[in-house]
Motif scaffolding. Structure first.
Motif, PDB file in Angstrom:
ATOM      1  N   PHE A 208     -28.949  71.732 -79.351  1.00  0.00           N
ATOM      2  CA  PHE A 208     -29.588  70.712 -80.065  1.00  0.00           C
ATOM      3  C   PHE A 208     -30.551  69.993 -79.428  1.00  0.00           C
ATOM      4  N   GLY A 209     -30.624  69.948 -78.116  1.00  0.00           N
ATOM      5  CA  GLY A 209     -31.317  69.121 -77.355  1.00  0.00           C
ATOM      6  C   GLY A 209     -31.394  67.705 -77.497  1.00  0.00           C
ATOM      7  N   GLU A 210     -30.434  67.047 -77.804  1.00  0.00           N
ATOM      8  CA  GLU A 210     -30.084  65.676 -77.883  1.00  0.00           C
ATOM      9  C   GLU A 210     -30.390  64.809 -76.672  1.00  0.00           C
ATOM     10  N   GLY A 211     -30.452  65.590 -75.653  1.00  0.00           N
ATOM     11  CA  GLY A 211     -30.481  64.810 -74.227  1.00  0.00           C
ATOM     12  C   GLY A 211     -30.327  65.728 -73.245  1.00  0.00           C
ATOM     13  N   ASP A 212     -30.313  65.191 -72.053  1.00  0.00           N
ATOM     14  CA  ASP A 212     -30.291  65.942 -70.700  1.00  0.00           C
ATOM     15  C   ASP A 212     -28.668  65.832 -70.304  1.00  0.00           C
ATOM     16  N   TRP A 213     -28.350  66.276 -69.326  1.00  0.00           N
ATOM     17  CA  TRP A 213     -27.007  66.432 -68.789  1.00  0.00           C
ATOM     18  C   TRP A 213     -26.484  65.075 -68.555  1.00  0.00           C
ATOM     19  N   ALA A 214     -27.262  64.110 -68.023  1.00  0.00           N
ATOM     20  CA  ALA A 214     -27.172  62.931 -67.451  1.00  0.00           C
ATOM     21  C   ALA A 214     -26.848  61.986 -68.808  1.00  0.00           C
ATOM     22  N   ASP A 215     -27.555  62.571 -69.879  1.00  0.00           N
ATOM     23  CA  ASP A 215     -27.332  61.659 -71.310  1.00  0.00           C
ATOM     24  C   ASP A 215     -26.216  62.134 -71.703  1.00  0.00           C
TER      25      ASP A 215
END
Length: 263
Positions: A208-215
């Motif tokens: 879903f691309g809601e954020g990257d791994w840090a997010d």
């Protein structure tokens, strides 16, 4: 140290095929985490009398015990021994050479006062946060690098790609697969937090691309592991037609597991 574990089945009418555990020695020094994602077979024969949850419970239990009791054996060695032990438990009743024999993806981490050792096999993820707040995703991306056309046929996958050179690897019945895992060792001082996720939970980033791994790790740390799973479920329900389907998303909802350890 603080740990949190959440594991939720994709459907309430089906058993959870994931496995998760955290092992903390009685000495209070060091520990290990184990996350497995059982591979759901298609309808038809698997050559095995046992279910995927049976397999992941057996393999996960062996990994938890051996990772804690054999600190001088590498995690690849621990995985090889755990696979061999699990295979021996049903070798006399089941055809372990069948390509659809029960199997699982693996994410392992083990830490001491001096180091953090890791192992990832197939598409579960292990996130590592350093003391500066930087987040690194430790991944085995062989499945993700295969073209979609190569995965269109289950028979083709079984014949050419599953546990084959040039394809991808999962923990099934052959201990030798442990040598194919992504492994490494980090200084203990370089690791503040670990999080292991099955691909049902990594959908928040990868589907879903809601954020990257840090997010993703920020959601887990600030809102809790369950909050990440709930976010994924909301996105899945909102996209039931799978308009944002990606490689391997054959289910609207998948089992989702998150283990979080603040060292």
């Amino acid at each position: 140290m603080r740990t949190e574990l959440v594991s939720e089945p994709g459907r309430p009418d089906r058993p959870n095929e994931d496995f998760a555990s955290v092992g903390l020695p009685a000495s209070g020094r060091g520990g290990a985490l184990v996350v497995l994602d059982g591979v759901t077979p298609p309808r038809g024969a698997t050559g095995c009398l046992h279910s995927v949850p049976w397999f992941t419970a057996r393999l996960g239990g062996a990994l938890t015990e051996l990772a804690a009791s054999l600190p001088d054996v590498s995690l690849a060695g621990v995985l090889a021994r755990a696979i061999a032990r699990t295979a021996s438990a049903h070798a006399e009743t089941c055809d372990l050479s069948h390509p659809r024999t029960p199997q699982a993806t693996v994410a392992l981490a083990r830490w001491s006062d001096s180091w953090v050792e890791y192992l990832v096999l197939c598409d579960s993820a292990l996130l590592v946060e350093g003391p500066d707040g930087g987040v690194r995703a430790l991944l085995d991306d062989r499945l993700a690098r295969l073209p979609r056309s190569a995965l269109a046929s289950e028979a083709e996958v079984d014949a050419r790609l599953r546990n084959k050179e040039g394809g991808f690897f999962t923990a099934a019945a052959d201990p030798a697969v442990a040598a194919r895992a992504v492994t490494g060792v980090l200084p203990r001082a370089a690791v503040r937090t670990l999080a292991a996720l099955t691909d049902g939970a990594t959908r928040w980033v990868e589907t879903f691309g809601e954020g990257d791994w840090a997010d993703c790790l920020s959601v887990i740390r600030e809102e809790g592991a369950r909050a990440l799973v709930e976010r994924v479920r909301h996105l899945e329900r909102s996209d039931a037609a799978r308009s944002r389907a990606f490689l391997g998303r054959s289910k609207t909802h998948d089992d989702a597991t998150v283990v979080h350890a603040e060292l």
